[in-house]
Design a protein around this motif. Structure first.
Motif, mmCIF file in Angstrom:
data_model
loop_
_atom_site.group_PDB
_atom_site.id
_atom_site.type_symbol
_atom_site.label_atom_id
_atom_site.label_comp_id
_atom_site.label_asym_id
_atom_site.label_seq_id
_atom_site.Cartn_x
_atom_site.Cartn_y
_atom_site.Cartn_z
ATOM 1 N N LEU A 209 0.460 -0.915 -0.051
ATOM 2 C CA LEU A 209 -0.216 -0.525 0.050
ATOM 3 C C LEU A 209 1.222 1.560 0.234
ATOM 4 O O LEU A 209 0.687 2.231 -0.713
ATOM 5 N N HIS A 210 2.045 1.488 0.721
ATOM 6 C CA HIS A 210 2.976 2.748 0.697
ATOM 7 C C HIS A 210 3.552 3.168 -0.567
ATOM 8 O O HIS A 210 3.650 3.878 -0.891
ATOM 9 N N GLY A 211 3.617 1.226 -1.412
ATOM 10 C CA GLY A 211 4.359 1.880 -2.786
ATOM 11 C C GLY A 211 3.922 2.263 -3.552
ATOM 12 O O GLY A 211 3.964 2.720 -3.959
ATOM 13 N N GLN A 212 2.614 2.014 -3.521
ATOM 14 C CA GLN A 212 1.114 2.150 -3.891
ATOM 15 C C GLN A 212 1.882 3.958 -3.939
ATOM 16 O O GLN A 212 0.981 4.557 -5.378
ATOM 17 N N LEU A 213 1.510 4.181 -3.195
ATOM 18 C CA LEU A 213 0.700 5.360 -3.058
ATOM 19 C C LEU A 213 2.111 6.156 -2.990
ATOM 20 O O LEU A 213 1.748 7.160 -3.721
ATOM 21 N N GLN A 214 3.102 5.869 -2.649
ATOM 22 C CA GLN A 214 5.082 6.462 -3.163
ATOM 23 C C GLN A 214 4.732 6.621 -4.598
ATOM 24 O O GLN A 214 4.847 7.648 -5.074
#
Length: 349
Positions: A209-214
């Motif tokens: 999820l944090h990779g997608q948002l980043q």
């Protein structure tokens, strides 16, 4: 002289205007005619039932049929003519049958949205095929599973271009994401079922999820440069003056003033920046992203409820699911009532 011997052949459902030559203008099916045909289609859904079940099924079918015809009349009146089309009747019959069986209001609303979208397709297009299939698949899902599709669709398949800083990011999370967090399933059987029904695939390669948002909103997650680091960036002073602003994560530093890389490159092209300097700026932009843990912490600092969402993604198969065209169509239909400004499904299919 005028020709007195004019004659007219008028078909059903047509109005005629008399001119020098015959002029036929087809007005299409009326509301009542379309409703009558639709209810005739419905009869087969409760033909073999008996007693109270038959009465209940009849009431539900009439309710969902009225909802379909009313929506078509308000939003897409040419769709009333689809009542004569065999393929549309088959799709309508599916909606009547499935809603008649359970009477679930949320499912009924979703099916009506899908059917109205399907009515707008005049040819056997990919979109029509996907919507027909979605009408068959949606009744096989629970509301929580449909919510999971909707959340995954928002996070994986959309980018919100209004997000430029932490305030707009927080507003986006409040309006689009927060409402799905509590109902997001964590059981891996849920995601197995989504795969079984053809709504999604679970790949070996997952995106956190944090990779997608980043990836989608890189401008929110820059480390920034100190004054000393700024002096060693090998960029012209002009670019340093126009392309940098105080860092969102640490206002004592500077970061690029563009929420996405495309914004930076478009600006550099517009001012005829030398190619070697463009390449340096792009490289600097890409390599100034903060760590994964820092991305996660920023999101939680902005909206504490994101902690639960990160936990659910990290402890379930939600992060491994990639939606199929059917999953996208169902998610999109579910979101239409929640997000009135969502673009048409044709953006994705």
């Amino acid at each position: 002289m005028f020709d007195k011997g004019q004659s007219q052949n008028v078909g059903d459902g047509s109005n005629v205007i008399q001119g020098g030559n015959d002029v036929n203008i087809h007005m299409g099916l009326s509301y009542s005619d379309a409703r009558s045909i639709a209810l005739d289609v419905a009869k087969s859904t409760f033909h073999d039932l008996a007693g109270e079940a038959k009465i209940l099924m009849s009431d539900r079918v009439e309710e969902i049929t009225e909802a379909v015809i009313s929506r078509l009349s308000r939003e897409y009146s040419p769709g009333l003519d689809k009542a004569k089309d065999p393929d549309f009747q088959f799709a309508l019959l599916s909606v009547q049958r499935e809603y008649g069986r359970c009477g679930d209001q949320d499912l009924g609303k979703l099916l009506v949205d899908l059917l109205v979208d399907r009515s707008k397709e005049d040819t056997r297009s990919l979109k029509q095929i996907v919507l027909n299939e979605s009408l068959q698949i949606a009744p096989k899902l629970t509301q929580d599973q449909i919510s999971a599709l909707s959340l995954i669709f928002l996070l994986r398949n959309t980018i919100n271009n209004t997000i430029v800083d932490y305030n707009t990011f927080g507003a986006y999370l409040d309006g689009h994401i927060q409402g799905f967090i509590d109902v997001l399933p964590t059981s891996n059987q849920t995601y197995q079922h989504l795969e079984f029904t053809g709504c999604g695939t679970r790949g070996a390669l997952t995106t956190s999820l944090h990779g997608q948002l980043q990836h989608d909103y890189p401008g929110l997650f820059h480390r920034g440069y100190t004054d000393e680091e700024m002096s060693g960036l090998h960029l012209s002073q002009g670019l340093k003056n126009t392309c940098f602003v105080p860092c969102l994560a640490d206002p004592s530093k500077k970061q690029f003033a563009f929420s996405k890389l495309q914004g930076l490159t478009s600006y550099l092209e517009s001012i005829a920046t030398p190619k070697d300097e463009v390449l340096r700026a792009v490289d600097l932009y890409k390599n100034n992203i903060i760590s994964d843990d820092a991305v996660k912490q920023i999101c939680i600092d902005i909206r504490p409820y994101m902690s639960e969402l990160f936990n659910k993604f990290e402890t379930s198969d939600a992060s491994a699911v990639h939606l199929t065209s059917v999953g996208i169509a169902i998610a999109h239909a579910n979101l239409k009532s929640l997000l009135p400004r969502i673009p048409d499904l044709s953006v994705w299919i």
